[in-house]
Design an enzyme around this catalytic site. Structure first.
Site, PDB file in Angstrom:
ATOM      1  N   CYS A 140      -9.722  -7.670   4.299  1.00  0.00           N
ATOM      2  CA  CYS A 140      -8.654  -8.643   4.531  1.00  0.00           C
ATOM      3  C   CYS A 140      -8.203  -8.651   5.988  1.00  0.00           C
ATOM      4  CB  CYS A 140      -7.446  -8.430   3.636  1.00  0.00           C
ATOM      5  SG  CYS A 140      -6.321  -9.830   3.753  1.00  0.00           S
ATOM      6  N   CYS A 170      -7.520 -16.214   2.364  1.00  0.00           N
ATOM      7  CA  CYS A 170      -6.493 -15.353   2.925  1.00  0.00           C
ATOM      8  C   CYS A 170      -5.166 -16.098   2.961  1.00  0.00           C
ATOM      9  CB  CYS A 170      -6.912 -14.955   4.340  1.00  0.00           C
ATOM     10  SG  CYS A 170      -5.719 -13.926   5.152  1.00  0.00           S
TER      11      CYS A 170
HETATM   12  C1  LIG Z   1      -3.628  -4.453   2.748  1.00  0.00           C
HETATM   13  C2  LIG Z   1      -4.670  -5.273   2.066  1.00  0.00           C
HETATM   14  C3  LIG Z   1      -4.441  -6.627   1.861  1.00  0.00           C
HETATM   15  C4  LIG Z   1      -5.402  -7.412   1.245  1.00  0.00           C
HETATM   16  N1  LIG Z   1      -5.129  -8.736   1.042  1.00  0.00           N
HETATM   17  C5  LIG Z   1      -6.041  -9.512   0.407  1.00  0.00           C
HETATM   18  C6  LIG Z   1      -5.766 -10.883   0.136  1.00  0.00           C
HETATM   19  O1  LIG Z   1      -4.708 -11.396   0.447  1.00  0.00           O
HETATM   20  N2  LIG Z   1      -6.720 -11.615  -0.487  1.00  0.00           N
HETATM   21  C7  LIG Z   1      -7.908 -11.066  -0.866  1.00  0.00           C
HETATM   22  O2  LIG Z   1      -8.730 -11.778  -1.438  1.00  0.00           O
HETATM   23  N3  LIG Z   1      -8.208  -9.753  -0.610  1.00  0.00           N
HETATM   24  C8  LIG Z   1      -7.308  -8.972   0.013  1.00  0.00           C
HETATM   25  N4  LIG Z   1      -7.577  -7.647   0.254  1.00  0.00           N
HETATM   26  C9  LIG Z   1      -8.945  -7.130   0.056  1.00  0.00           C
HETATM   27  C10 LIG Z   1      -9.311  -6.744  -1.367  1.00  0.00           C
HETATM   28  O3  LIG Z   1      -8.306  -6.008  -1.969  1.00  0.00           O
HETATM   29  C11 LIG Z   1     -10.606  -5.938  -1.307  1.00  0.00           C
HETATM   30  O4  LIG Z   1     -11.559  -6.700  -0.619  1.00  0.00           O
HETATM   31  C12 LIG Z   1     -11.140  -5.613  -2.684  1.00  0.00           C
HETATM   32  O5  LIG Z   1     -10.192  -4.931  -3.439  1.00  0.00           O
HETATM   33  C13 LIG Z   1     -12.400  -4.771  -2.514  1.00  0.00           C
HETATM   34  O6  LIG Z   1     -12.925  -4.423  -3.750  1.00  0.00           O
HETATM   35  P1  LIG Z   1     -14.179  -3.403  -3.813  1.00  0.00           P
HETATM   36  O7  LIG Z   1     -14.500  -3.282  -5.253  1.00  0.00           O
HETATM   37  O8  LIG Z   1     -15.227  -3.821  -2.879  1.00  0.00           O
HETATM   38  O9  LIG Z   1     -13.593  -2.054  -3.248  1.00  0.00           O
HETATM   39  P2  LIG Z   1     -12.432  -1.146  -3.821  1.00  0.00           P
HETATM   40  O10 LIG Z   1     -11.504  -1.949  -4.657  1.00  0.00           O
HETATM   41  O11 LIG Z   1     -11.876  -0.416  -2.669  1.00  0.00           O
HETATM   42  O12 LIG Z   1     -13.158  -0.157  -4.823  1.00  0.00           O
HETATM   43  C14 LIG Z   1     -14.144   0.727  -4.427  1.00  0.00           C
HETATM   44  C15 LIG Z   1     -14.272   1.781  -5.503  1.00  0.00           C
HETATM   45  O13 LIG Z   1     -15.422   2.557  -5.242  1.00  0.00           O
HETATM   46  C16 LIG Z   1     -15.112   3.900  -5.479  1.00  0.00           C
HETATM   47  N5  LIG Z   1     -16.031   4.732  -4.700  1.00  0.00           N
HETATM   48  C17 LIG Z   1     -16.032   4.967  -3.373  1.00  0.00           C
HETATM   49  N6  LIG Z   1     -17.028   5.794  -3.056  1.00  0.00           N
HETATM   50  C18 LIG Z   1     -17.672   6.082  -4.200  1.00  0.00           C
HETATM   51  C19 LIG Z   1     -18.771   6.903  -4.528  1.00  0.00           C
HETATM   52  N7  LIG Z   1     -19.408   7.609  -3.603  1.00  0.00           N
HETATM   53  N8  LIG Z   1     -19.149   6.993  -5.836  1.00  0.00           N
HETATM   54  C20 LIG Z   1     -18.512   6.283  -6.798  1.00  0.00           C
HETATM   55  N9  LIG Z   1     -17.452   5.496  -6.543  1.00  0.00           N
HETATM   56  C21 LIG Z   1     -17.042   5.399  -5.257  1.00  0.00           C
HETATM   57  C22 LIG Z   1     -13.668   4.074  -5.105  1.00  0.00           C
HETATM   58  O14 LIG Z   1     -13.080   5.172  -5.785  1.00  0.00           O
HETATM   59  C23 LIG Z   1     -13.094   2.735  -5.561  1.00  0.00           C
HETATM   60  O15 LIG Z   1     -12.616   2.811  -6.878  1.00  0.00           O
HETATM   61  C24 LIG Z   1      -6.620  -6.826   0.834  1.00  0.00           C
HETATM   62  C25 LIG Z   1      -6.839  -5.459   1.011  1.00  0.00           C
HETATM   63  C26 LIG Z   1      -5.870  -4.686   1.621  1.00  0.00           C
HETATM   64  C27 LIG Z   1      -6.107  -3.206   1.797  1.00  0.00           C
END
Ligand SMILES: Cc1cc2nc3c(=O)[nH]c(=O)nc-3n(C[C@H](O)[C@H](O)[C@H](O)COP(=O)(O)OP(=O)(O)OC[C@H]3O[C@@H](n4cnc5c(N)ncnc54)[C@H](O)[C@@H]3O)c2cc1C
Lengths: 110, 454
Positions: B216, B398
């Protein structure tokens, strides 16, 4: 189509968030219907129900910006006004739906 | 499984095509109250014939990406053995951190139990992947279990690399004017405590932006807008300074949004210093050290600082054969996927989803919303012996908070095209609707994504 599906899903999730209120409103509505007797004035009750709905719409229209940490000053363009109106109208529709069986019962008595 | 595809040789990434997508619907407020009963009838998902397969699928990570793809595959594959590996028990709605960190939401709104979101029919291993061995089609967990797969989906998110900032202590967030909304709900809440204390008196605020790819990328801008707004509300804006330091030569990668935000900041008296990177912090003395690319360093005293950490792939990815080996994505060890199909460019039975992907845009929940169905379908195609049929265009969204009560609803793709979901949405217009999206409607949409329904 996708937009409609997404909208329904968002509503579903919102419904889960406010589940007690949703179930309570539906139960109240069903109870109000169940409480009406045969021969009540459903058609005559439409107008008062619509009036109640309109009043609820107006009230919701004015209080919603404040309840969502915003204000009328933040209405940037017509899309904002349209959304606010639809939001208010939705609450108005609920109010009208609740008012209808009550008004119908009252119309019969009158 | 014998139907695994052959290894691919590296090819250059291609740009995504353009398809508009919706992360919110403009008519939603219309039904947000009254339409709920309609929504409650939505317990089932659209019927689709499930593909029969005995494939073993491992999903590394159970964040939004992992959950979304697990839900879809559990539904769309019949007989597959799906294993999700992740120790995390609490699912945090990360887009809510911006709201918590700026005093808009209470912290309780962002956390749910992962168990409630995990789909039925998948095995959830509460361990972490310690080693990816794509040559042998296996992963090894931190408890030493070796799990072989036919297909792997990498959805591990990213690593917040605070260690690159000398003197930074995540545990100190919330004290001494130190804010950083990223590590989790507690840090977001603590950031608001620090910001709230700061705004009572006013002073000097230092807002930072690192040079790496960010999840983000709008979040640092939102926090900056909100600091200005909170100071104004407290009547201390005139007595305060807000300075934004970007390690890059811009503040946002989409030129039109970059220019629009800079124009607004000029009006709000928020000067920007480019090529200025936070490299060290003395939390006790409230002093930040900023470095310039040519080598100079400047020390800046502040009363409040918002630290945005550099970001990179998690260690298990870094230490594996999976990251890009050259080019711009190699620096963060991001996953080497084709930007269109999100299939790994060298290991064709591996796909990437979410923040871990080395693609030009899209470390957002909105990206996952659009790309999870694409990855699911492409994987199903591959299992069925076909080439991936779906192409991702890099869609990202966003809702950029401007102040309490107003936001911009910015949507764009790999090519920096602004791609509003509905033609009437003006992405550069201050909007109450965009605000309501962020404040009320995006979390429900996010939950529907996590459950694999949209
Ligand atoms: C402050 C902030 C504001 C945001 N605002 C927005 C917004 O307004 N709009 C929007 O669309 N998005 C927004 N986002 C972004 C969005 O939240 C993320 O892009 C999304 O949650 C990512 O999902 P993910 O599954 O890729 O990663 P995550 O949700 O981070 O999940 C990754 C998972 O993998 C696990 N993991 C890590 N390493 C390993 C490993 N070696 N083995 C097994 N598991 C592992 C972790 O434990 C975690 O559970 C924002 C994010 C933040 C931080």
């Amino acid at each position: 189509m996708y937009e409609i599906w997404l909208t329904l899903n968002i509503l579903f999730e919102l419904g889960l968030q406010y589940l007690p209120a949703v179930i309570g409103t539906m139960l109240l509505w069903l109870m109000l219907f169940a409480a009406t007797r045969p021969g009540v004035g459903w058609r005559r009750a439409l107008l008062p129900a619509v009036v109640v709905g309109a009043i609820a719409t107006v009230i919701t229209f004015f209080i919603t910006p404040g309840m969502t940490l915003s204000s009328f000053d933040d209405m940037g363009y017509w899309v904002d006004w349209m959304n606010l109106f639809f939001y208010a109208a939705a609450f108005g529709a609920v109010a009208a739906a609740l008012a209808w069986p009550i008004a119908a019962s009252l119309c019969r008595k009158a | 499984m014998s139907d695994k595809p052959e290894r691919l040789s590296s090819t250059q990434p291609a740009d995504g095509g353009r398809r508009r997508f919706l992360f919110g619907a403009s008519a939603l407020p219309a039904v947000a109250g009254a339409g709920l009963p309609t929504g409650l009838a939505l317990a089932s998902t659209p019927a689709r014939a499930a593909l029969k397969t005995a494939a073993r699928i491992v999903i590394a990570g159970s964040g939004l990406g992992g959950l979304a793809i697990a839900s879809r595959l559990a539904r769309e594959l019949d007989g597959a053995k799906i294993t999700v590996i992740d120790r995390k028990e609490i699912h945090n709605y990360q887009p809510g951190y911006t709201l918590v960190g700026t005093g808009i939401w209470p912290v309780g709104k962002v956390s749910d139990r992962n168990a409630d979101l995990m789909p039925q029919g998948v095995d959830w291993m509460r361990e972490m992947v310690a080693e990816f061995d794509p040559e042998a089609d296996a992963v090894v967990t931190d408890r030493g279990q070796r799990i072989e797969y036919d297909y792997l989906i990498v959805a591990t998110g990213l690593h917040l690399d605070y260690a690159q900032i000398e003197g930074m202590d995540v545990a100190a967030i919330g004290s001494k004017g130190l804010g950083s909304i990223y590590p989790g709900p507690d840090a977001a809440e603590a950031t608001w405590r620090a910001m709230d204390a700061f705004r009572q008196k006013g002073g000097s605020a230092l807002m930072t932006l690192p040079e790496t790819f960010l999840k983000c990328a709008g979040a640092p801008l939102k926090v900056t807008f909100m600091v200005a707004d909170r100071l104004k509300q407290a009547g201390t804006r005139d007595a305060s300074r807000i300075a934004f330091h970007s390690a890059l030569d811009n503040i946002f990668s989409v030129p039109r949004i970059n220019d629009e935000v800079l124009r607004r900041w000029e009006k709000l008296d928020i000067p920007v210093t480019f090529h200025s990177k936070l490299v060290a912090i003395d939390i006790g003395s409230r002093r930040a050290t900023m470095a310039r690319p040519e080598g100079g360093r400047t020390e800046i005293d502040y009363d409040f600082i918002h630290v945005v950490p550099p970001m990179r792939a998690p260690d298990a990815i870094v230490n594996s054969p999976l990251p890009w080996r050259d080019g711009g994505f190699a620096a963060g060890s991001w996953l080497e996927v084709d930007p269109k199909t999100l299939r790994h460019r060298r290991f064709p039975n591996v796909f990437g989803l979410g923040d871990v992907n080395g693609t030009g845009k899209g470390k957002t929940a909105a990206t996952i919303k659009k790309s999870a169905p694409i990855v699911a379908q492409n994987l199903i195609d591959v299992i069925a012996g076909r080439e991936p049929s779906q192409h991702f265009d890099g869609y990202t969204s966003c809702p950029l908070l401007l102040r309490e009560g107003s936001a911009l609803l910015v949507e764009f793709d790999y090519n920096n095209n602004l791609t509003p979901s509905l033609p009437m949405i003006d992405p550069l217009q201050d909007s109450y609707f965009a605000w309501v999206m962020k404040y009320r409607l995006l979390k429900p949409a996010y939950m529907a994504v996590a459950k694999g329904r949209v």
